[in-house]
Each structure stands twice: as C-alpha cells, then as structure tokens.
Design an enzyme around this catalytic site. Structure first.
Site, short mmCIF file in Angstrom:
data_model
loop_
_atom_site.label_atom_id
_atom_site.label_comp_id
_atom_site.label_asym_id
_atom_site.label_seq_id
_atom_site.Cartn_x
_atom_site.Cartn_y
_atom_site.Cartn_z
CB CYS A 182 -36.80 -80.04 2.70
SG CYS A 182 -37.82 -78.67 2.10
CB CYS A 207 -26.99 -84.24 13.01
SG CYS A 207 -25.29 -84.46 12.46
#
Length: 224
Positions: A182, A207
């Site tokens: 993030c 993924c």
C-alpha cells in the site's frame, strides 16, 4: 553301490545334521526398524517455505475467455508460507509498529507489517466477485476495483491493476519477485507477476492476501 543305498545314506546325513533355522530378530528390534524414519525424511525439515510464484503455486493454465482459468497439481500440507523479508516502507500514513500492533488483529499485523501470507485457498476474498472496492485493511486507502479482479486459480485474490498511485512496487532483496505494498501506509499486499498468459488488459497478476484487504460493497459506497 545301488541308487537305493545312496538315498539311504543321504537321508541319514540330513537327520544327523539338521539345517539351522533362519535367524530371527526380537519383536522390539523389528518395531524400531519399522518406526525409524528414512535417511531422507530425517534430513528434511518438517516445514517448507512457499511463496506466491509460478514455482510454488499450483500450476495454472489460462483458459480461453477473460477471468477464466483452471488449475492442475496439488498443494502440499503442513507448510509455512512466507512472501517477503524486507521491512515495511513508510508512506503518508505513518505509525509506529507498536501502534500498528495495537489497532490490527494478530493475523493482520503478521501479514501487513511482518510480510507474511495466508495459506492458499483460505482467504475470505479468494472467490469473491461481488461489485465494490477493495481497500487496504490497515489504513483504508482504496486499492482495487472489483472489476479488475479475476480468477487466477492460484489460491489468492488476483487483480490485473490497482488504482493509479495506490500500489507501490519494490523488487525483493533476492531480485526474483516484485513486492506490492500500500503506497499510503507501506502495508504488505503480496507480489505482482507479469507475462503469465492470462487474458487480461495488462497481462499482470497482483497476487494479494485477503487479510491485507477490506472489501466495501458497491451498495455501501452509494449509501455513503
């Protein structure tokens, strides 16, 4: 000397010197032999380290049509799964590790801040395809639209792209894979792979651990 006389002498010799019975082992010795591990098993570790990559995921063969795939092979039980070893990268949302540990669940902290991973096929969002937005479970920053999610068959949620600027990419220390985090808080998401042949606009597979995500249904987005 007649044949019958020779046979009598042979029989007399056998009775005089009976053959010794075959050697036997005590039952305890046989038990220890059966229960002893093989040299290969004794030298191998009890748990192996897996990661989300072509070498370790169940083999994935893309099928025709967007978002469709099939898997072959099998997963190995009793393994420890780890995805990265580098430290979290600071972003605009900065907290101490003590603060993160206080607000996250133990499993969220292990994956987002310690860069672990959930076991394949066990994540809450692996097979979820409802309309909405996937945000960071740590800081709430929107990361992926549900329209970019597809069924890779790998055992983890897969997306072909994130919101612009929401995902940071960093090459792993060993240079073999690219970690995605993030961009706002540095929370570990997973890894991104390219050129696997999935029929998606970017030919990429993000993924991502379900634990790293928080799904907000489209109905709740409209209500807010």
């Amino acid at each position: 000397m007649g044949v019958q006389h020779l046979l009598k002498l042979r029989m007399a010799s056998l009775h005089a010197h009976p053959a010794a019975p075959p050697a036997t082992r005590p039952l305890s010795a046989l038990s220890s032999l059966l229960l002893a591990p093989s040299p290969a098993a004794a030298s191998s570790p009890r748990a192996a380290s897996l990661s989300c990559s072509r070498a370790y995921c169940p083999a994935v063969r893309p099928a025709a049509g967007p978002g469709r795939s099939r898997t072959v092979g099998r997963r190995l039980p009793g393994v420890l799964v780890a995805m990265s070893s580098s430290a979290p990268t600071p972003g605009p949302v900065q907290k101490s590790e003590e603060e993160w540990e206080a607000i996250l669940t133990p499993e969220q902290f292990r994956i987002l801040r310690r860069k672990g991973t959930e076991y394949p096929g066990t994540g809450e969002y692996d097979k979820l395809f409802s309309e909405g937005t996937y945000g960071c479970a740590g800081c709430g920053t929107p990361l992926y639209k549900s329209s970019t999610k597809f069924n890779s068959g790998c055992g983890w949620p897969a997306f072909y792209e994130g919101f612009p600027g929401a995902i940071k990419r960093t090459v792993d220390p060993d240079g073999r894979r690219i970690e995605i985090t993030c961009a706002a808080c540095g929370g570990h998401l997973g890894h991104v792979f390219k050129g696997e042949g999935f029929n998606t606009p970017t030919d990429e597979r993000h993924c991502v651990n379900s634990i790293s995500l928080k799904f907000v249904p489209a109905s709740e987005e409209e209500a807010s």
